[in-house]
Scaffold this active site. Structure first.
Site, PDB file in Angstrom:
ATOM      1  N   ASP A  58      -8.951   7.159  68.929  1.00 19.24           N
ATOM      2  CA  ASP A  58      -8.919   8.522  69.461  1.00 19.24           C
ATOM      3  C   ASP A  58     -10.320   9.006  69.803  1.00 19.24           C
ATOM      4  O   ASP A  58     -10.542   9.674  70.803  1.00 19.24           O
ATOM      5  CB  ASP A  58      -8.331   9.469  68.421  1.00 19.24           C
ATOM      6  N   TYR A  61     -11.473   7.586  73.010  1.00 24.19           N
ATOM      7  CA  TYR A  61     -10.750   8.239  74.093  1.00 24.19           C
ATOM      8  C   TYR A  61     -11.379   9.602  74.372  1.00 24.19           C
ATOM      9  O   TYR A  61     -11.684   9.956  75.507  1.00 24.19           O
ATOM     10  CB  TYR A  61      -9.263   8.385  73.716  1.00 24.19           C
ATOM     11  N   ASP A  62     -11.604  10.379  73.293  1.00 27.98           N
ATOM     12  CA  ASP A  62     -12.183  11.717  73.456  1.00 27.98           C
ATOM     13  C   ASP A  62     -13.547  11.642  74.122  1.00 27.98           C
ATOM     14  O   ASP A  62     -13.898  12.481  74.948  1.00 27.98           O
ATOM     15  CB  ASP A  62     -12.341  12.404  72.088  1.00 27.98           C
ATOM     16  N   SER A 107      -1.861  22.001  74.056  1.00 25.92           N
ATOM     17  CA  SER A 107      -2.777  21.154  73.308  1.00 25.92           C
ATOM     18  C   SER A 107      -3.732  22.084  72.560  1.00 25.92           C
ATOM     19  O   SER A 107      -3.602  23.296  72.665  1.00 25.92           O
ATOM     20  CB  SER A 107      -3.462  20.310  74.365  1.00 25.92           C
ATOM     21  N   GLU A 138      -4.718  25.283  58.407  1.00 24.91           N
ATOM     22  CA  GLU A 138      -3.669  24.367  57.943  1.00 24.91           C
ATOM     23  C   GLU A 138      -4.034  22.952  58.383  1.00 24.91           C
ATOM     24  O   GLU A 138      -4.753  22.769  59.366  1.00 24.91           O
ATOM     25  CB  GLU A 138      -2.303  24.773  58.515  1.00 24.91           C
ATOM     26  N   LYS A 140      -4.149  19.487  60.163  1.00 24.36           N
ATOM     27  CA  LYS A 140      -3.661  18.989  61.451  1.00 24.36           C
ATOM     28  C   LYS A 140      -3.060  17.615  61.168  1.00 24.36           C
ATOM     29  O   LYS A 140      -3.771  16.648  60.923  1.00 24.36           O
ATOM     30  CB  LYS A 140      -4.800  18.890  62.459  1.00 24.36           C
ATOM     31  N   ASP A 142      -1.477  14.087  61.508  1.00 25.08           N
ATOM     32  CA  ASP A 142      -1.657  13.042  62.514  1.00 25.08           C
ATOM     33  C   ASP A 142      -0.342  12.296  62.724  1.00 25.08           C
ATOM     34  O   ASP A 142      -0.119  11.227  62.184  1.00 25.08           O
ATOM     35  CB  ASP A 142      -2.761  12.087  62.055  1.00 25.08           C
ATOM     36  N   ARG A 161       6.944  15.709  72.909  1.00 23.22           N
ATOM     37  CA  ARG A 161       6.125  16.563  73.766  1.00 23.22           C
ATOM     38  C   ARG A 161       6.091  16.042  75.200  1.00 23.22           C
ATOM     39  O   ARG A 161       6.079  16.815  76.150  1.00 23.22           O
ATOM     40  CB  ARG A 161       4.702  16.632  73.219  1.00 23.22           C
ATOM     41  N   GLU A 197       5.419  18.554  63.513  1.00 24.45           N
ATOM     42  CA  GLU A 197       4.836  17.220  63.623  1.00 24.45           C
ATOM     43  C   GLU A 197       5.647  16.252  62.763  1.00 24.45           C
ATOM     44  O   GLU A 197       5.829  16.485  61.567  1.00 24.45           O
ATOM     45  CB  GLU A 197       3.387  17.283  63.111  1.00 24.45           C
ATOM     46  N   TYR A 249       5.269  23.696  62.181  1.00 18.76           N
ATOM     47  CA  TYR A 249       4.043  24.508  62.139  1.00 18.76           C
ATOM     48  C   TYR A 249       4.046  25.715  63.072  1.00 18.76           C
ATOM     49  O   TYR A 249       3.080  26.446  63.134  1.00 18.76           O
ATOM     50  CB  TYR A 249       2.813  23.640  62.412  1.00 18.76           C
ATOM     51  N   LYS A 337     -12.361  19.221  63.848  1.00 15.57           N
ATOM     52  CA  LYS A 337     -12.225  17.769  63.611  1.00 15.57           C
ATOM     53  C   LYS A 337     -13.463  17.223  62.915  1.00 15.57           C
ATOM     54  O   LYS A 337     -14.582  17.590  63.247  1.00 15.57           O
ATOM     55  CB  LYS A 337     -12.083  17.047  64.963  1.00 15.57           C
ATOM     56  N   CYS A 431     -22.588 -25.215  52.988  1.00 14.53           N
ATOM     57  CA  CYS A 431     -23.078 -23.924  52.490  1.00 14.53           C
ATOM     58  C   CYS A 431     -24.178 -23.400  53.431  1.00 14.53           C
ATOM     59  O   CYS A 431     -25.133 -24.126  53.723  1.00 14.53           O
ATOM     60  CB  CYS A 431     -23.644 -24.091  51.090  1.00 14.53           C
ATOM     61  N   CYS A 434     -27.707 -23.694  51.345  1.00 17.48           N
ATOM     62  CA  CYS A 434     -28.340 -24.944  50.903  1.00 17.48           C
ATOM     63  C   CYS A 434     -27.760 -26.184  51.592  1.00 17.48           C
ATOM     64  O   CYS A 434     -28.154 -27.314  51.282  1.00 17.48           O
ATOM     65  CB  CYS A 434     -28.214 -25.087  49.391  1.00 17.48           C
ATOM     66  N   CYS A 449     -19.559 -23.154  47.260  1.00 18.29           N
ATOM     67  CA  CYS A 449     -20.640 -24.127  47.287  1.00 18.29           C
ATOM     68  C   CYS A 449     -20.793 -24.652  45.859  1.00 18.29           C
ATOM     69  O   CYS A 449     -21.049 -23.886  44.939  1.00 18.29           O
ATOM     70  CB  CYS A 449     -21.919 -23.418  47.754  1.00 18.29           C
ATOM     71  N   CYS A 454     -28.207 -23.874  44.339  1.00 16.03           N
ATOM     72  CA  CYS A 454     -28.253 -23.238  45.666  1.00 16.03           C
ATOM     73  C   CYS A 454     -29.081 -21.947  45.584  1.00 16.03           C
ATOM     74  O   CYS A 454     -28.806 -21.090  44.735  1.00 16.03           O
ATOM     75  CB  CYS A 454     -26.817 -22.933  46.094  1.00 16.03           C
TER      76      CYS A 454
END
Ligand code: IVH
Length: 715
Positions: A58, A61-62, A107, A138, A140, A142, A161, A197, A249, A337, A431, A434, A449, A454
């Site tokens: 997200d 994207y933002d 939105s 409150e 948000k 997801d 939506r 939601e 909500y 956010k 390894c 060594c 190893c 070592c």
């Protein structure tokens, strides 16, 4: 649709460019870039909203959307009707009937700082005229937005939506959610719509994914995708078996009267039978709301559902009408956010770390990315099996996340962004430290190893030997262990007891600029001397025997009573000890069979280190030498009980954080002490880790090899 394949081949779209005016002065390049961003964003929109299968986080994207917004602000003539800035969501899938929303689903504008919130509040104030107005806050949630229509108290239609104006009719699926009332109680308007939601609980998600893994089915990336995928099943029976839930909500349209306060509206809806979030709070002004955001920052991890911010709304809904909407975002609400906890970035290569017992663990070297406020360039990959299971390849674009205080993890690859250049990772045959060929014991997953000489194993062993749950030698961390080893002064932990000021004085790292022995070197010597009186259980843990954690060391100390007893114990005998299994017993007996370990024990005893254990090791020593401070509210016990438990186990409880605090236990709401701890470099631990400390003592605080490595590379 022709633009998708083109985009998939082009990784450039993932790169955000700083949107300064200089960069876009040239209208021609701005046009090219905006076209690129537009088609890229539309593609990602489709992946997210229609396919429920996003390719980028997200936050990424933002960032792309914000870049496009900045260009369009500069060159409004470049705005096209199909620009993602002009609408919300994507076309609904044709598999479900289309529903026209009577009122669009909007939105929310985003706020990232207190200043953003102040600006939001000021702009609302400018339009409404002066005066204080109450604000609600409150979580948000997801998940995914749904609009539910009720007629005469009966649930008649549920829709997604979609693009905000038209969504999909998913009534049959939503009917299967037990928290959506099919008929209402009490007084309700003749017809109206509520919005909420739908989400999946984190615990339900884990169980469901574990179940899918067992059946060999594809795993969901996170609870949100999983919830979205679940409600959009064409077969409602599948939805019915998914652990879905809903929080209502908001009231949508309403034919009838309703309260004029948001909080009262929610109470009113709750009385009808809707599930409303009990965490909604009312604040007389923004200061109170701001405090609540800080409170949520501490608490959000403890909720059994993901939240990606806190929604602020003006409480008086008459003000909503007066303020109206700007674009697709109402002026009366905003979403605060936090910095993103998940990002996508390029996995440059996979490297392998060698631990103190020789176990090889792979980790990811990443293109640096800002995550949760810090730049991250390394992430854990757990083990080879995990890499194979998730099919993570070198060169992949991967999703990286930070959860709690632990170092970042690679969640998985973005398979659709593969170019064909990626390479499948295989663990090295030798390894990396060594070059000894590595081995895998029968029945064990890890490669290790086998060379106990070592160099990397040795350095880690010296560091482990000095650790708090071991010999507790202050000032002997990774860096000092490395200097001691590479200078040749200490090759085995027992060499520490042969150190002196003269010998340390031969190494620059232990000298002041003036050429005298440094204060920290003096402290180191004092710490080594003091360690000679550590109890047997700590010494046995310090030896770094494979499979011997602190708990096993305690059992061993009780059983063997001395170093001599340890060296004499056979695998058969050890296996008889309650709590010690055959693999661990064999590992201990093998260890004491090696001539170099026999010599090590002899030398320790010659230095006077030969503790005796009379009777069982008391649990009351578990936290001896540790000072803990508790802040905030814990979920499993009160702060007083937590402090009593620390004291009972031999630890000290501090009032405030100081340099000598071992760890700060942070519950919900513990803000200022955490800041102080961070400033002083004192470890902060969450409740889960605290509970482990109460079980295992300081051993629970031992950094893993990968964490140590990350701290070295980041330093
Ligand atoms: S109020 C005007 N409250 O966030 C829009 N939205 O970007 C009213 N969301 O898709 C939204 N929890 O589904 C509101 N407590 C909450 C929310 C919430 C999650 C989602 C909502 C919408 C998105 C807005």
């Amino acid at each position: 649709m022709a633009w998708w394949p083109k985009l998939v081949a082009s990784l450039d779209i993932l790169t955000t460019m700083p949107a300064t005016s200089n960069e876009h002065q040239d209208q021609y390049s701005a046009r090219l870039r905006s076209e690129e961003l537009r088609s890229g964003l539309n593609y990602h929109n489709y992946r997210y909203h229609v396919l429920d299968n996003p390719e980028i986080s997200d936050a990424d994207y933002d960032a792309l959307l914000n870049e496009l917004r900045a260009i369009e602000r500069h060159f409004p003539e470049l705005i096209t009707p199909d620009s993602p800035t002009q609408r919300v969501g994507a076309e609904p899938s044709p598999a479900f009937a289309i529903v026209e929303h009577r009122q669009p689903l909007l939105s929310l504008s985003n706020s990232f700082t207190r200043e953003d919130l102040d600006n939001w509040r000021r702009r609302a104030g400018d339009r409404l005229g002066d005066g204080e107005f109450a604000v609600t806050s409150e979580p948000k949630i997801d998940g995914l937005a749904v609009a539910l229509v009720y007629e005469d108290g009966r649930f008649v239609q549920g829709a997604t939506r979609g693009d905000g104006r038209r969504g999909e009719n998913i009534t049959a699926n939503l009917r299967t959610l037990k928290t959506i009332p099919l008929s209402l109680t009490g007084d309700f308007p003749p017809s109206f719509e509520v919005r909420g939601e739908v989400y999946m609980t984190k615990s339900g998600f884990e169980t469901m994914n574990a179940d899918r893994a067992e059946r060999g089915q594809a795993l969901y990336a996170n609870p949100r995708n999983s919830a979205a995928g679940s409600v959009r099943q064409l077969d409602p029976k599948i939805t019915a078996n998914r652990p879905l839930n809903v929080f209502i909500y908001q009231l949508g349209w309403c034919d009838g009267s309703h309260p004029e306060s948001h909080l009262e509206t929610l109470q009113w809806l709750a009385a009808m039978g809707f599930r409303v979030n009990p965490e909604v709070a009312l604040h007389p002004d923004l200061d109170g709301a701001w405090e609540r955001i800080a409170w949520w920052a501490e608490r959000r991890e403890r909720l059994d559902y993901d939240i990606d911010g806190v929604v602020m709304k003006l409480d008086d809904s008459r003000q909503w009408e007066r303020l109206g909407v700007a674009g697709r975002e109402p002026r009366w609400a905003t979403a605060f956010k936090w910095p993103p906890q998940q990002r996508t970035t390029k996995l440059k290569r996979i490297e392998v770390n060698v631990g103190r017992t020789g176990v090889l663990t792979p980790f990811a070297v990443l293109e640096p990315v800002v995550l949760g406020g810090a730049t991250v360039s390394l992430a854990t990959l757990h083990n080879e099996g995990d890499i194979l299971r998730k099919d993570i390849r070198e060169g992949d674009t991967v999703i990286v996340q930070r959860a709690g205080e632990v170092i970042p993890q690679v969640v998985g690859p973005v398979v659709s962004l593969r170019t064909g250049e990626e390479t499948v990772f295989t663990m090295p045959a030798d390894c990396p430290s060594c070059q000894t060929p590595v081995v895998r014991d029968e029945g064990e997953a890890a490669l290790y190893c086998p060379n106990t000489a070592c160099p990397t194993q040795r350095i880690r062993l010296i560091e482990h030997f000095a650790g708090r749950a071991s010999m507790d030698i202050e000032g002997l961390g990774e860096r000092t262990a490395r200097s001691l080893y590479t200078s040749g002064l200490v090759r085995s932990p027992v060499d520490l007891y042969g150190l002196s000021a003269e010998r340390l004085g031969t190494v620059d790292d232990f000298l002041t600029k003036g050429g005298r022995i440094s204060k920290s070197a003096e402290n180191l010597l004092a710490g080594i001397e003091k360690s000679k009186s550590r109890p047997l259980s700590n010494l046995l843990f310090a030896l770094g025997i494979r499979h011997v954690g602190f708990e096993t060391a305690r059992l061993l100390a009780t059983h063997c009573q001395s170093l001599e007893g340890l060296m004499a114990a056979s695998a058969e005998e050890l296996q008889e000890v309650d709590g010690i299994g055959p693999i661990v017993a064999r590992s201990i007996a093998e260890w004491s069979g090696y001539p170099e370990n026999v010599a090590l024990i002899e030398r320790l005893r010659a230095h006077g280190i030969d503790p005796l254990q009379e009777g069982p090791v008391a649990a009351s020593d578990l936290l001896a030498g540790m000072t803990m401070v508790v802040t905030g509210t814990l979920e499993s016990m009160s702060r007083e009980t937590a402090e009593d438990r620390i004291r009972e186990l031999g630890g000290k409880v501090g009032g405030g954080v100081t340099k000598s605090t071992t760890a700060l236990v942070v519950g919900a709401g513990g803000g200022s002490k955490r800041t102080k701890a961070e400033k002083l470099g004192v470890r902060t631990i969450d409740e889960d880790l605290f509970l482990r400390v109460l079980q295992e003592g300081a051993a629970a605080l031992e950094l893993t090899a990968q964490e140590t490595l990350a701290s070295i590379l980041e330093a």
